[in-house]
Design a protein around this motif. Structure first.
Motif, short mmCIF file in Angstrom:
data_model
loop_
_atom_site.label_atom_id
_atom_site.label_comp_id
_atom_site.label_asym_id
_atom_site.label_seq_id
_atom_site.Cartn_x
_atom_site.Cartn_y
_atom_site.Cartn_z
N ALA A 46 0.83 -1.21 0.00
CA ALA A 46 0.00 0.00 0.00
C ALA A 46 0.86 1.26 0.00
CB ALA A 46 -0.93 -0.01 1.22
N ALA A 47 1.90 1.25 0.83
CA ALA A 47 2.80 2.41 0.86
C ALA A 47 3.56 2.54 -0.45
CB ALA A 47 3.77 2.27 2.03
N ALA A 48 4.01 1.41 -1.00
CA ALA A 48 4.76 1.45 -2.26
C ALA A 48 3.88 1.91 -3.41
CB ALA A 48 5.35 0.08 -2.56
N MET A 49 2.60 1.53 -3.41
CA MET A 49 1.69 1.97 -4.46
C MET A 49 1.56 3.49 -4.50
SD MET A 49 -1.30 -0.87 -3.91
CE MET A 49 -2.49 -0.16 -5.05
N ALA A 50 1.64 4.12 -3.35
CA ALA A 50 1.50 5.57 -3.28
C ALA A 50 2.78 6.30 -3.65
CB ALA A 50 1.05 5.98 -1.88
N ALA A 51 3.93 5.74 -3.26
CA ALA A 51 5.19 6.48 -3.40
C ALA A 51 5.99 6.11 -4.64
CB ALA A 51 6.03 6.26 -2.15
N THR A 52 5.96 4.85 -5.05
CA THR A 52 6.88 4.38 -6.09
C THR A 52 6.61 4.96 -7.48
OG1 THR A 52 7.25 2.32 -4.87
CG2 THR A 52 7.79 2.31 -7.22
N PRO A 53 5.35 5.05 -7.95
CA PRO A 53 5.14 5.52 -9.32
C PRO A 53 5.77 6.87 -9.62
CG PRO A 53 3.13 4.53 -8.50
CD PRO A 53 4.09 4.59 -7.34
N ALA A 54 5.73 7.79 -8.67
CA ALA A 54 6.33 9.10 -8.91
C ALA A 54 7.83 8.99 -9.09
CB ALA A 54 6.00 10.05 -7.75
N LEU A 55 8.48 8.14 -8.30
CA LEU A 55 9.93 7.96 -8.41
C LEU A 55 10.30 7.31 -9.74
CD1 LEU A 55 10.62 6.64 -4.80
CD2 LEU A 55 10.91 8.96 -5.64
N ALA A 183 -4.12 -5.58 4.27
CA ALA A 183 -5.27 -5.75 3.39
C ALA A 183 -6.16 -4.51 3.42
CB ALA A 183 -6.06 -6.99 3.78
N ALA A 184 -6.39 -3.97 4.62
CA ALA A 184 -7.20 -2.76 4.73
C ALA A 184 -6.52 -1.59 4.02
CB ALA A 184 -7.43 -2.42 6.20
N SER A 185 -5.21 -1.48 4.15
CA SER A 185 -4.48 -0.39 3.50
C SER A 185 -4.56 -0.50 1.98
CB SER A 185 -3.01 -0.41 3.95
OG SER A 185 -2.91 -0.32 5.35
N ILE A 186 -4.44 -1.73 1.46
CA ILE A 186 -4.51 -1.93 0.01
C ILE A 186 -5.91 -1.59 -0.51
CG2 ILE A 186 -4.44 -3.69 -1.79
CD1 ILE A 186 -2.20 -5.06 -0.20
N VAL A 187 -6.95 -1.95 0.25
CA VAL A 187 -8.31 -1.62 -0.16
C VAL A 187 -8.49 -0.10 -0.24
CG1 VAL A 187 -10.73 -1.69 0.56
CG2 VAL A 187 -9.35 -3.76 0.64
N LEU A 188 -7.96 0.62 0.76
CA LEU A 188 -8.05 2.07 0.73
C LEU A 188 -7.33 2.66 -0.47
CD1 LEU A 188 -7.50 2.88 4.53
CD2 LEU A 188 -9.63 3.09 3.24
N ALA A 189 -6.13 2.13 -0.75
CA ALA A 189 -5.37 2.62 -1.91
C ALA A 189 -6.10 2.32 -3.21
CB ALA A 189 -3.97 2.01 -1.92
#
Length: 495
Positions: A46-55, A183-189
Motif C-alpha cells: 500500500a505504501a509502495a503503491m502511493a510512493a513508487t510511481p512518482a519515483l 489488506a485494509a491499506s490496500i483496499v483504501l489505496a
C-alpha cells in the motif's frame, strides 16, 4: 568389511539430534496465511503503491509501466534462486543460512551483515514512514496543537512500543494483525485509484502501453526507472525466516515468496498506470491528494494517509520479525552474543533480541530528527541505505543457489540462468544506486554501508581466528530431532 555389514549400515536409520538446533522457537505452528503475511507486510504494497510511481516516472516518463515490469521480472528471478533453498531447508537465518550452504562461512557472514543492515534500517524507515504519514493525517484533520516534532516523536515511540509488543507475543498474533492491516491499506489505496480511473474515462492510455523505442536513450530511461521500482519489492523474501515455524515449510514458504512478488507487481502496475494517466499529457505526476473539487476526493486522501501509516506499521513488525530471527540464528551459532539465541519460555520468540534491537530502531530516527533533519529527509536516507543491504544479500544468494545445487548433485539450467541474469543486473543496480546518491550529495550513504560491512567482516575474521570450528558451523537450520519423534509417538498413543 563384509557385504552383510555394509547392507546393515546402509539400511540403518540416520542418527538424530537430541533436539533441533533452533529449538525454543514455536516450531511447526504457522499456517500458510501468517507466512504469506510476513512477506507481504515487509514489502508494504500500500505504501509502495502511493510512493513508487512518482519515483519511477521521474526517470522513465510514460514508459514507467515497462520499468515496473522489468523490476518485477528481476524480483521473480531472485525468488527462483531463493526457492532453491526454501524447498530443501527451513532456516530462521534465511538468506544468511542459505548462502552458507552454497558459498561457505565468509560469504554467508557478509550476507548476514547485509541483511542486518537491510532489515534493521528498513524497520527504522518503516517507523519513520508511519510517523511521517500519521503526522500528515493529523495535519489534514487539524490536530496540530503542539510542535510537529513532538508529535512525530510521540508517534515513533508509540509505534516502536507496539512493534516490540507484537514481536514478543509471537508471529501468530503479529502476522495475523499485519495481514489484516495491510489488506485494509490496500483496499483504501485501490479505492483511491478507482476514483482516478473513473475520472479519466474508459479509454486506455496507449502512451503507457506501447513498448518503448529501441533507441539507447529510451532503453536507458526504462532501466533507470527499474532502480526505484525494484526497491518497492524489497523484503519479499522475508517469509523464509519463518521456515522453522511453518507447518509445511518446504511448500508454503516458496509459495509465499513467489506470490508476494506476483501480487505486488500487479498492484504496482495498476498504481503506476493510474497515476501517470491522472497526470495528463505532460507525464509529470501530481502529489496524491490534490483533488479538492469533489467531497469524496477530499476524504479519500485522508483515508489513504491512514492506510499508508498502517502499512508502514505492518512493515515495521515484519522487518523486525526477520531481524530478530536473523540475530537468533547468529546467537545460536555464537557468532553474536549467545543471549540473542534465547527464546521466550511461553511465546517461543527471540525476546532478548527484541529487547536489544528495538531501542536502537527507535532512537536512531529520533537522533537524526534531533540533528535538525526533516522527517521526509530521514525517511529517504534510511530507505536508500537499506537498499544497499538487500541488493548485496540478493546477489550473494543468487550466486549461492547454483553452487549449492552443484554441491548436492542437483544442478539444473533454470537456477544457472536465473543467477546469470540476476547477479549482473543486481550489481548494476547497486552501482547505479551508489552513483545516484553520490551525485545527489549523499556520498555518506554508500560510505556508511561500506564501513558497516567492513566492521562486520573484521568481526568475522576475529571470530574465525579465535574459533575456526565454530565459524565453520555457520548456517544453522531446523532438523527433525529425537524429541520430535518421541513427541509424535506419544501423541499417537494418546489418541
Amino acid at each position: 568389511m563384509s557385504a552383510t555389514s555394509t547392507a546393515t549400515q546402509a539400511s540403518s536409520p540416520p542418527v538424530l539430534r537430541g533436539r533441533s538446533p533452533v529449538a525454543g522457537l514455536d516450531r511447526r505452528s504457522l499456517g500458510p496465511l501468517p507466512v504469506l503475511a510476513q512477506s507481504v507486510s515487509a514489502v508494504a504494497p500500500a505504501a509502495a503503491m502511493a510512493a513508487t510511481p512518482a519515483l519511477v516516472t521521474a526517470d522513465a516518463g510514460t514508459s514507467a509501466l515497462w520499468s515496473v515490469a522489468l523490476a518485477a521480472l528481476l524480483a521473480l528471478l531472485v525468488s527462483v534462486c531463493v526457492r532453491t533453498f526454501s524447498i530443501r531447508m527451513a532456516a530462521p537465518g534465511a538468506l544468511y543460512s542459505f548462502t552458507a550452504k552454497g558459498l561457505g562461512p565468509a560469504a554467508a557472514f557478509a550476507c548476514g551483515c547485509a541483511l542486518l543492515i537491510g532489515y534493521g534500517v528498513l524497520a527504522m524507515g518503516a517507523l519513520t514512514g508511519a510517523g511521517l504519514y500519521a503526522g500528515q493525517l493529523f495535519a489534514r484533520l487539524g490536530m496540530t496543537a503542539g510542535p510537529p516534532e513532538l508529535l512525530v516523536a510521540l508517534v515513533l515511540l508509540t509505534v516502536g512500543i507496539l512493534t516490540a509488543y507484537f514481536l514478543v507475543r509471537g508471529v501468530r498474533l503479529s502476522a495475523g494483525l499485519a495481514l489484516c492491516l495491510e489488506a485494509a491499506s490496500i483496499v483504501l489505496a485501490l479505492a483511491f485509484f478507482a476514483v482516478l480511473l473513473v475520472r479519466q474515462g474508459p479509454h486506455p492510455d496507449m502512451r503507457q502501453l506501447k513498448p518503448p523505442d529501441a533507441s539507447p536513450a529510451a532503453l536507458a530511461s526504462v532501466v533507470a526507472g527499474a532502480l526505484p521500482a525494484f526497491g518497492a519489492f524489497i523484503g519479499f523474501e522475508s517469509a523464509t525466516v519463518l521456515g522453522a515455524e511453518a507447518r509445511r515449510p518446504f511448500l508454503v514458504v516458496g509459495r509465499a515468496v513467489r506470490w508476494t512478488v506476483v501480487c505486488s507487481a500487479g498492484l504496482y502496475l495498476l498504481a503506476t498506470y493510474t497515476q501517470v494517466l491522472a497526470a495528463g499529457s505532460n507525464g509529470v505526476l501530481s502529489p496524491l491528494g490534490e483533488f479538492p473539487d469533489h467531497h469524496s476526493a477530499v476524504r479519500l486522501p485522508v483515508l489513504l494517509d491512514l492506510g499508508i501509516a498502517i502499512s508502514f506499521f505492518a512493515c515495521a513488525v515484519a522487518s523486525g520479525t526477520a531481524l530478530v530471527r536473523l540475530l537468533f540464528s547468529m546467537g545460536r551459532e555464537r557468532m553474536t552474543p549467545r543471549q540473542l539465541g534465547r527464546t521466550h519460555p511461553t511465546h517461543g520468540t527471540p525476546h532478548i533480541a527484541v529487547s536489544f534491537v528495538l531501542p536502537i530502531l527507535v532512537l536512531v530516527p529520533l537522533g537524526l530528527l534531533a540533528t535538525g533533519l526533516e522527517l521526509s529527509t530521514v525517511f529517504t536516507l534510511l530507505l536508500n541505505l537499506c537498499t544497499y543491504g538487500f541488493l548485496t544479500a540478493y546477489a550473494l544468494v543468487c550466486v549461492a543457489a547454483p553452487a549449492f545445487l552443484h554441491r548436492i548433485g542437483e544442478l539444473t539450467r533454470a537456477p544457472v540462468a536465473a543467477a546469470a541474469v540476476c547477479v549482473p543486473f543486481l550489481l548494476l543496480v547497486l552501482a547505479a544506486h551508489a552513483r545516484l546518491n553520490v551525485s545527489a550529495g549523499n556520498a555518506l550513504l554508500p560510505g556508511l554501508f561500506a564501513v558497516l560491512m567492513g566492521a562486520g567482516m573484521v568481526w568475522f575474521l576475529l571470530a574465525r581466528r579465535r574459533d575456526p570450528e565454530r565459524v565453520g558451523a555457520i548456517g544453522v537450520y531446523d532438523e527433525t530431532s529425537a524429541q520430535d519423534i518421541l513427541h509424535h509417538v506419544d501423541s499417537r498413543r494418546a489418541r
